[in-house]
Design a protein around this motif. Structure first.
Motif, short mmCIF file in Angstrom:
data_model
loop_
_atom_site.label_atom_id
_atom_site.label_comp_id
_atom_site.label_asym_id
_atom_site.label_seq_id
_atom_site.Cartn_x
_atom_site.Cartn_y
_atom_site.Cartn_z
N TRP A 86 46.83 8.58 -13.97
CA TRP A 86 46.63 7.24 -14.52
C TRP A 86 45.69 7.36 -15.71
CZ3 TRP A 86 41.48 6.01 -14.31
CH2 TRP A 86 40.72 6.67 -13.32
N LEU A 87 45.68 6.37 -16.54
CA LEU A 87 44.82 6.37 -17.72
C LEU A 87 43.67 5.41 -17.51
CD1 LEU A 87 47.53 6.29 -20.52
CD2 LEU A 87 46.38 8.27 -19.55
N GLY A 88 42.47 5.86 -17.79
CA GLY A 88 41.30 5.01 -17.63
C GLY A 88 40.64 4.74 -18.96
N GLY A 89 39.36 4.49 -18.92
CA GLY A 89 38.63 4.22 -20.14
C GLY A 89 38.82 2.79 -20.61
N GLY A 90 38.20 2.45 -21.71
CA GLY A 90 38.29 1.10 -22.27
C GLY A 90 38.29 1.19 -23.78
N ALA A 91 37.59 0.25 -24.41
CA ALA A 91 37.50 0.26 -25.87
C ALA A 91 36.71 1.48 -26.34
CB ALA A 91 36.84 -1.02 -26.36
N ALA A 92 37.20 2.13 -27.42
CA ALA A 92 36.51 3.30 -27.96
C ALA A 92 35.17 2.89 -28.55
CB ALA A 92 37.38 3.97 -29.02
N GLY A 94 56.18 18.07 -24.66
CA GLY A 94 56.83 19.24 -25.20
C GLY A 94 56.11 19.91 -26.36
N LYS A 95 54.97 19.40 -26.76
CA LYS A 95 54.22 19.97 -27.87
C LYS A 95 52.81 20.32 -27.43
CE LYS A 95 56.67 17.46 -31.54
NZ LYS A 95 56.50 16.57 -32.72
N THR A 96 52.26 21.36 -28.04
CA THR A 96 50.88 21.75 -27.77
C THR A 96 49.95 20.94 -28.67
OG1 THR A 96 51.57 24.00 -27.20
CG2 THR A 96 49.25 23.65 -27.72
N VAL A 97 49.02 20.22 -28.06
CA VAL A 97 48.08 19.39 -28.81
C VAL A 97 46.66 19.71 -28.36
CG1 VAL A 97 49.73 17.51 -29.10
CG2 VAL A 97 48.22 17.51 -27.12
N ILE A 98 45.71 19.30 -29.15
CA ILE A 98 44.30 19.48 -28.81
C ILE A 98 43.69 18.12 -28.52
CG2 ILE A 98 42.05 20.22 -29.65
CD1 ILE A 98 43.44 22.33 -31.30
N GLU A 99 43.07 17.99 -27.36
CA GLU A 99 42.46 16.73 -26.96
C GLU A 99 41.07 16.97 -26.37
OE1 GLU A 99 44.38 13.87 -24.61
OE2 GLU A 99 46.15 13.69 -25.88
N CYS A 100 40.32 15.88 -26.26
CA CYS A 100 39.03 15.90 -25.59
C CYS A 100 39.06 14.87 -24.47
CB CYS A 100 37.91 15.55 -26.56
SG CYS A 100 37.79 16.63 -27.99
N ARG A 101 38.31 15.11 -23.43
CA ARG A 101 38.18 14.13 -22.36
C ARG A 101 37.21 13.05 -22.84
NH1 ARG A 101 38.67 18.96 -19.26
NH2 ARG A 101 40.32 18.80 -17.67
N SER A 102 37.76 12.02 -23.46
CA SER A 102 36.92 10.99 -24.08
C SER A 102 36.88 9.69 -23.29
CB SER A 102 37.42 10.70 -25.50
OG SER A 102 38.78 10.30 -25.47
N VAL A 147 32.67 8.40 -10.67
CA VAL A 147 32.81 8.50 -12.13
C VAL A 147 33.76 9.64 -12.45
CG1 VAL A 147 31.64 8.93 -14.33
CG2 VAL A 147 30.50 7.60 -12.55
N TRP A 148 34.76 9.34 -13.30
CA TRP A 148 35.68 10.36 -13.80
C TRP A 148 35.60 10.40 -15.32
CZ3 TRP A 148 37.97 6.48 -10.53
CH2 TRP A 148 38.30 6.91 -9.23
N VAL A 149 36.06 11.52 -15.87
CA VAL A 149 36.25 11.62 -17.32
C VAL A 149 37.57 12.33 -17.55
CG1 VAL A 149 34.94 13.80 -17.48
CG2 VAL A 149 35.24 12.36 -19.51
N GLY A 150 38.38 11.79 -18.45
CA GLY A 150 39.69 12.37 -18.70
C GLY A 150 40.23 11.92 -20.04
N GLY A 191 44.51 11.24 -22.13
CA GLY A 191 45.93 11.06 -21.90
C GLY A 191 46.64 12.28 -21.36
N ALA A 192 46.42 13.45 -21.98
CA ALA A 192 47.13 14.66 -21.57
C ALA A 192 46.25 15.64 -20.80
CB ALA A 192 47.70 15.35 -22.80
N VAL A 193 44.95 15.38 -20.76
CA VAL A 193 44.03 16.29 -20.10
C VAL A 193 43.74 15.78 -18.68
CG1 VAL A 193 41.79 17.44 -20.27
CG2 VAL A 193 42.99 16.73 -22.34
N PRO A 194 43.85 16.63 -17.67
CA PRO A 194 43.57 16.20 -16.30
C PRO A 194 42.15 15.66 -16.17
CG PRO A 194 44.64 18.34 -16.31
CD PRO A 194 44.29 18.04 -17.73
#
Length: 243
Positions: A114-120, A167-175, A189-192, A194-197
Motif C-alpha cells: 500500500w502507499l502511505g505518506g501525505g503532502a510532500a 519493467g524498468k530500473t529506477v532510482i527511488e528514496c523512501r520518502s 511508524v513505517w517509511v517507504g 512507491g516501488a521501494v518496500p
C-alpha cells in the motif's frame, strides 16, 4: 602598363584561382560540415542506446523532500487533530490532517502493499521529533504521542535505491513516512515509497489526552464515526490485542 582589355580579363577571372572556380572550396567545407554533423548524430545515438538500460539518475535534491501521513486499521476510524514535526533547524512544522486513511485489514498491522505518506514537505529539514494527537472514533478516546525520530529513519530518507518498477530500473528514496494509529493508543511508524518496500521503524504506546477531544472544546464531542465502521464495531468489537 596594362591595357583596358587586360583589366577586363582580370575582372572576369577574379572568381577563379589557378584557373578553377573558388566556390569549390566552399563546397568542400560544406561537405566536411555535413560529415561532422553526421558523426555527431551517430555519437549521440550510441550514447542514448548505451544509457537506455541504465537507471535514471536523480537530481541533486532527489531525496531532499519527505512526506508524512497517518493511517488506521480498517473500520478503526480516527481523526487527527494535529500532526506536527520538528526539523533539524529547530522549527515545528504543522501538517494538515483530518480523517485518516484505512489499511487493508482490521486485526494486526497490515503488511500488504500500500502507499502511505501525505503532502510532500519541501520547506522543512530532516525530521527530528513528531507530535500527533488524534481521536480514536471506534472507542471513542483521544490520544497523544510524542516521539523522537530515530537515525535509521533519517538515513532511509536519503538512501538512493535501485529498484524494478513497471519493467524498468529506477532510482527511488523512501520518502513517505506513515504513522499507524489504533484503538488503545497503539502506534507504529513505517517509511517507504512507491516501488521501494516499506520498513517498520518503531512501535509505541500513546497516552490518553486528559482534556479529551479538541483540548476540551465543543463540550467533549467526538467526530462522528461512519455507519459502516459503527456496525462493524458493534458486531465484532475492537481487537485491542492485535496491534
Amino acid at each position: 602598363m596594362p591595357s583596358p582589355a587586360d583589366t577586363k580579363v582580370r575582372q572576369c577571372t577574379s572568381g577563379y584561382l589557378h584557373g578553377k572556380p573558388v566556390r569549390k572550396a566552399s563546397t568542400d567545407s560544406h561537405r566536411l560540415a555535413m560529415k561532422l554533423r553526421g558523426l555527431g548524430l551517430l555519437i549521440l545515438l550510441v550514447c542514448v542506446s548505451a544509457c537506455a538500460d541504465e537507471p535514471s539518475k536523480p537530481k541533486a535534491d532527489f531525496c531532499g523532500h519527505w512526506s508524512m501521513g497517518v493511517v488506521a486499521p480498517k473500520y478503526m476510524e480516527a481523526w487527527v487533530e494535529t500532526l506536527e514535526v520538528k526539523d533539524d533547524r529547530g522549527r515545528w512544522v504543522k501538517i494538515p490532517q483530518g480523517v485518516v486513511s484505512d489499511l487493508g485489514k482490521t486485526t494486526g498491522w497490515d503488511d500488504g502493499p500500500w502507499l502511505g505518506g501525505g503532502a510532500a514537505i519541501d520547506s522543512a529539514g530532516a525530521p527530528m521529533e513528531v507530535y500527533v494527537r488524534w481521536q480514536s472514533l471506534a472507542e471513542p478516546q483521544t490520544y497523544t504521542w510524542h516521539f523522537t525520530v530515530p537515525d535509521r529513519l533519517r538515513q532511509a530518507l536519503v538512501k538512493q535505491e535501485s529498484v524494478l518498477w513497471q519493467g524498468k530500473t529506477v532510482i527511488e528514496c523512501r520518502s513517505d513516512i506513515t504513522i499507524g494509529v489504533a484503538p488503545g493508543g497503539h502506534t507504529v511508524v513505517w517509511v517507504g515509497a512507491g516501488a521501494v518496500p516499506r520498513l517498520e521503524i518503531l512501535r509505541g504506546q500513546a497516552e490518553v489526552e486528559p482534556l479529551g477531544p479538541d483540548q476540551g472544546q465543543h463540550e467533549g464531542r467526538y467526530v462522528r464515526i461512519s455507519d459502516e465502521a459503527k456496525k462493524y464495531v458493534e458486531a465484532h468489537g475492537i481487537p485491542y490485542g492485535s496491534w
